[in-house]
Motif scaffolding. Structure first.
Motif, PDB file in Angstrom:
ATOM      1  N   LYS A 163     -64.207   6.352 207.595  1.00 29.31           N
ATOM      2  CA  LYS A 163     -64.693   7.484 208.362  1.00 29.31           C
ATOM      3  C   LYS A 163     -63.602   8.544 208.544  1.00 29.31           C
ATOM      4  CE  LYS A 163     -67.181   8.723 212.583  1.00 29.31           C
ATOM      5  NZ  LYS A 163     -67.790   8.214 213.844  1.00 29.31           N
ATOM      6  N   GLY A 164     -63.946   9.779 208.164  1.00 25.56           N
ATOM      7  CA  GLY A 164     -63.041  10.905 208.339  1.00 25.56           C
ATOM      8  C   GLY A 164     -62.030  11.106 207.236  1.00 25.56           C
ATOM      9  N   LEU A 165     -61.952  10.173 206.283  1.00 31.73           N
ATOM     10  CA  LEU A 165     -60.983  10.317 205.193  1.00 31.73           C
ATOM     11  C   LEU A 165     -61.534  11.211 204.090  1.00 31.73           C
ATOM     12  CD1 LEU A 165     -59.625   6.672 204.721  1.00 31.73           C
ATOM     13  CD2 LEU A 165     -58.676   8.522 206.117  1.00 31.73           C
ATOM     14  N   LYS A 166     -60.678  12.026 203.521  1.00 30.37           N
ATOM     15  CA  LYS A 166     -61.045  12.852 202.366  1.00 30.37           C
ATOM     16  C   LYS A 166     -60.712  12.046 201.109  1.00 30.37           C
ATOM     17  CE  LYS A 166     -58.300  15.923 203.966  1.00 30.37           C
ATOM     18  NZ  LYS A 166     -57.414  17.119 204.101  1.00 30.37           N
ATOM     19  N   VAL A 167     -61.747  11.675 200.374  1.00 27.54           N
ATOM     20  CA  VAL A 167     -61.573  10.759 199.248  1.00 27.54           C
ATOM     21  C   VAL A 167     -62.069  11.393 197.955  1.00 27.54           C
ATOM     22  CG1 VAL A 167     -62.201   8.502 198.301  1.00 27.54           C
ATOM     23  CG2 VAL A 167     -61.779   8.755 200.755  1.00 27.54           C
ATOM     24  N   VAL A 186     -64.417  14.436 197.804  1.00 25.55           N
ATOM     25  CA  VAL A 186     -63.779  15.596 197.178  1.00 25.55           C
ATOM     26  C   VAL A 186     -63.857  15.378 195.675  1.00 25.55           C
ATOM     27  CG1 VAL A 186     -61.705  17.000 196.961  1.00 25.55           C
ATOM     28  CG2 VAL A 186     -62.201  15.830 199.134  1.00 25.55           C
ATOM     29  N   ALA A 187     -64.662  16.191 195.009  1.00 20.59           N
ATOM     30  CA  ALA A 187     -64.852  16.034 193.565  1.00 20.59           C
ATOM     31  C   ALA A 187     -63.715  16.709 192.811  1.00 20.59           C
ATOM     32  CB  ALA A 187     -66.189  16.639 193.146  1.00 20.59           C
ATOM     33  N   MET A 188     -63.146  15.975 191.852  1.00 21.09           N
ATOM     34  CA  MET A 188     -62.115  16.572 190.999  1.00 21.09           C
ATOM     35  C   MET A 188     -61.877  15.680 189.796  1.00 21.09           C
ATOM     36  SD  MET A 188     -58.487  15.836 192.964  1.00 21.09           S
ATOM     37  CE  MET A 188     -58.977  16.706 194.437  1.00 21.09           C
ATOM     38  N   PRO A 189     -61.509  16.274 188.645  1.00 23.59           N
ATOM     39  CA  PRO A 189     -61.125  15.471 187.489  1.00 23.59           C
ATOM     40  C   PRO A 189     -59.886  14.646 187.805  1.00 23.59           C
ATOM     41  CG  PRO A 189     -61.549  17.746 186.853  1.00 23.59           C
ATOM     42  CD  PRO A 189     -61.500  17.711 188.347  1.00 23.59           C
ATOM     43  N   VAL A 190     -59.771  13.500 187.185  1.00 23.10           N
ATOM     44  CA  VAL A 190     -58.691  12.575 187.525  1.00 23.10           C
ATOM     45  C   VAL A 190     -57.290  13.142 187.295  1.00 23.10           C
ATOM     46  CG1 VAL A 190     -58.502  11.311 185.329  1.00 23.10           C
ATOM     47  CG2 VAL A 190     -58.169  10.113 187.493  1.00 23.10           C
ATOM     48  N   PRO A 191     -57.051  14.043 186.315  1.00 20.93           N
ATOM     49  CA  PRO A 191     -55.690  14.570 186.171  1.00 20.93           C
ATOM     50  C   PRO A 191     -55.189  15.354 187.392  1.00 20.93           C
ATOM     51  CG  PRO A 191     -56.923  14.938 184.152  1.00 20.93           C
ATOM     52  CD  PRO A 191     -57.910  14.488 185.193  1.00 20.93           C
ATOM     53  N   GLN A 192     -56.107  15.797 188.257  1.00 18.76           N
ATOM     54  CA  GLN A 192     -55.712  16.571 189.433  1.00 18.76           C
ATOM     55  C   GLN A 192     -55.338  15.692 190.630  1.00 18.76           C
ATOM     56  OE1 GLN A 192     -58.783  19.454 190.360  1.00 18.76           O
ATOM     57  NE2 GLN A 192     -58.921  20.161 188.244  1.00 18.76           N
ATOM     58  N   VAL A 193     -55.559  14.386 190.512  1.00 17.52           N
ATOM     59  CA  VAL A 193     -55.348  13.484 191.638  1.00 17.52           C
ATOM     60  C   VAL A 193     -53.901  13.462 192.137  1.00 17.52           C
ATOM     61  CG1 VAL A 193     -55.354  11.038 192.325  1.00 17.52           C
ATOM     62  CG2 VAL A 193     -57.372  12.049 191.238  1.00 17.52           C
ATOM     63  N   LYS A 199     -50.004  16.817 197.966  1.00 12.95           N
ATOM     64  CA  LYS A 199     -50.135  17.987 198.838  1.00 12.95           C
ATOM     65  C   LYS A 199     -51.040  17.745 200.038  1.00 12.95           C
ATOM     66  CE  LYS A 199     -49.093  21.568 195.420  1.00 12.95           C
ATOM     67  NZ  LYS A 199     -49.572  22.799 194.737  1.00 12.95           N
ATOM     68  N   GLY A 200     -51.595  16.542 200.145  1.00 14.45           N
ATOM     69  CA  GLY A 200     -52.446  16.224 201.282  1.00 14.45           C
ATOM     70  C   GLY A 200     -53.837  16.809 201.201  1.00 14.45           C
ATOM     71  N   VAL A 201     -54.246  17.253 200.021  1.00 10.88           N
ATOM     72  CA  VAL A 201     -55.609  17.768 199.843  1.00 10.88           C
ATOM     73  C   VAL A 201     -56.611  16.633 200.022  1.00 10.88           C
ATOM     74  CG1 VAL A 201     -57.210  18.841 198.201  1.00 10.88           C
ATOM     75  CG2 VAL A 201     -54.833  19.605 198.318  1.00 10.88           C
ATOM     76  N   ILE A 202     -56.209  15.436 199.626  1.00 12.39           N
ATOM     77  CA  ILE A 202     -57.044  14.249 199.803  1.00 12.39           C
ATOM     78  C   ILE A 202     -56.222  13.150 200.475  1.00 12.39           C
ATOM     79  CG2 ILE A 202     -58.628  14.711 197.899  1.00 12.39           C
ATOM     80  CD1 ILE A 202     -56.951  12.862 196.129  1.00 12.39           C
TER      81      ILE A 202
END
Length: 343
Positions: A163-167, A186-193, A199-202
Motif C-alpha cells: 500500500k502506497g508504494l510506487k511500483v 508506474v509503467a515503464m520499459p525495463v531499461p529505465q528501471v 532517483k526515487g521515481v519508483i
C-alpha cells in the motif's frame, strides 16, 4: 567446334553466376532492447542465429544489435521488423496494442512454468492471433520466469505492505494487478528501471530474477519478495519475435525451410525455458548481495493475492467480448493449453 566451346563456356559461366547467387550469404539484422550481457543476447538470440547458420551451411547468418543500437525506442521494435528497418526483432507484445489477445498469459497466477506456458502461448497464437501477425513472419511467442517484487525501503511480505508504494510494472495487465494489490503502478520499459530507482521515481519494481542483476536491481533495492514456486507465478510477460515478411518471402525455398525449422512451438519453448533457467543465476547474485533480504511469500498469503486480483480475468474476458471475440473461450483455451503442457 569453336562455336560449341563458346556455348559451353557461356553455359558454365551462367551456372557459376547462378550458383554464386544461390550460395550468397544473407545476413539478418536482429534488434532488441536489452544489454549485450543479458541471456537474451548471449544465448537466446545467439543460439537461434547459430542454428540457422548451421542448417543453411552458413548461407544465413545474423548480426545481433542490442540496446536499440539501430535507433528508435523499445516500443517501436515490432514496427521496425514489420517495416524492414530490421529483419528480426525480440520485443514485448505489450509494446504493440493490436497483440492484446496474447495478454491472457499475463493475467495474475496464470503461468505454471515458462517452458509450458510458452508452448501454450504459441499454440494459442496460432488459433486466435493469426490475423494480428499477418504483416510479419512470426518466429516465436514466449514468456519469462516468475516475476518477483523488489523494493528499496520496505520489505513486502503481505499484500498490505504494498500500500502506497510506487511500483514499476511492465505491461497493461500487470499494472492493473499491482494497483489491485494496493500499490501505485508506474509503467515503464525495463531499461529505465535503474534510473527510476536511483532517483526515487519508483519505490520498487516487478521483474524476474534473470534480468535484474544486469539492471543493478540487487544494488538499488534492499528487499526481494519471491513467491512460493510451487504456486502459479504472480505474473509473467509475453514476448514475440517477428521477422520482416518481405525478407522472409525473398528467401529461396530451402532457406525459408531453415527459418521454418527454427521457429514455432519448440523455438518458443526454448526461449521460455532458457530465459527462466537463468533465474537461478540471477538469484545467486541477490543471495550474494549483503544488502538484500529475500522473503518467500507462502501459499496462504498468495491465495489472498489471487483473490484480490481474480476479477482481472473477468475484466479481460469482457473487454475481448466487447471487441467481438470469444473472450471466455480464449481464456479457457489458454488455461487448458498451459495445463496440457505442464508436466
Amino acid at each position: 567446334m569453336k562455336k560449341f566451346l563458346q556455348q559451353t563456356a557461356l553455359a558454365a559461366g551462367l551456372m557459376a553466376v547462378g550458383f554464386g547467387a544461390h550460395a550468397q550469404t544473407i545476413t539478418l539484422k536482429v534488434h532488441h532492447f536489452l544489454s549485450p550481457q543479458t541471456i537474451q543476447h548471449t544465448t537466446m538470440l545467439a543460439e537461434w542465429c547459430k542454428n540457422i547458420a548451421r542448417d543453411s551451411k552458413d548461407r544465413l547468418k545474423c548480426e545481433i544489435f542490442p540496446a536499440m543500437q539501430l535507433g528508435g525506442t523499445p516500443v517501436q521494435l515490432y514496427e521496425q521488423a514489420r517495416d524492414g528497418v530490421v529483419d528480426v526483432a525480440w520485443t514485448l507484445q505489450a509494446f504493440t496494442p493490436k497483440l492484446a489477445k496474447l495478454e491472457v498469459f499475463e493475467l495474475p497466477f496464470m503461468m505454471t512454468n515458462a517452458e509450458a506456458t510458452s508452448r501454450a502461448a504459441w499454440d494459442y497464437a496460432q488459433k486466435y492471433a493469426q490475423d494480428d501477425f499477418k504483416d510479419v513472419k512470426m518466429l516465436a511467442v514466449h514468456v519469462h520466469g516468475p516475476g518477483n517484487i523488489y523494493t528499496k525501503n520496505k520489505a513486502v511480505t503481505t499484500m498490505a505492505d504494498l500500500k502506497g508504494l510506487k511500483v514499476r510494472a511492465p505491461t497493461r495487465q500487470v499494472n492493473k494487478m499491482v494497483a489491485m494489490m494496493g500499490a501505485t503502478p508506474v509503467a515503464m520499459p525495463v531499461p529505465q528501471v535503474p534510473e527510476a530507482l536511483s532517483k526515487g521515481v519508483i519505490d520498487g519494481a516487478v521483474i524476474p530474477y534473470e534480468v535484474a542483476p544486469s539492471l543493478k536491481v540487487n544494488e538499488l533495492t534492499n528487499f526481494t519478495a519471491e513467491t512460493d514456486r510451487s504456486y502459479n507465478a504472480l505474473y509473467t510477460t509475453v514476448f514475440v519475435v517477428p521477422m520482416n515478411k518481405a525478407k522472409y518471402d525473398s528467401l529461396p525455398a530451402d532457406l525459408k525451410a531453415v527459418i521454418d525449422k527454427n521457429s514455432g512451438r519448440e523455438f518458443s519453448a526454448f526461449l521460455g525455458k532458457t530465459q527462466a533457467g537463468h533465474d537461478a543465476v540471477g538469484k545467486k547474485v541477490f543471495e550474494a548481495s549483503a544488502n538484500q533480504k529475500i522473503s518467500i511469500i507462502p501459499k496462504a498469503e498468495l491465495e489472498k493475492w489471487k483473490k484480490a486480483t481474480d476479477s482481472l480475468d473477468d475484466a479481460w474476458v469482457t473487454e475481448m467480448t466487447g471487441k467481438g471475440m470469444d473472450g471466455k473461450g480464449m481464456l479457457q483455451s489458454a488455461t487448458d493449453l498451459i495445463k496440457q503442457y505442464t508436466k
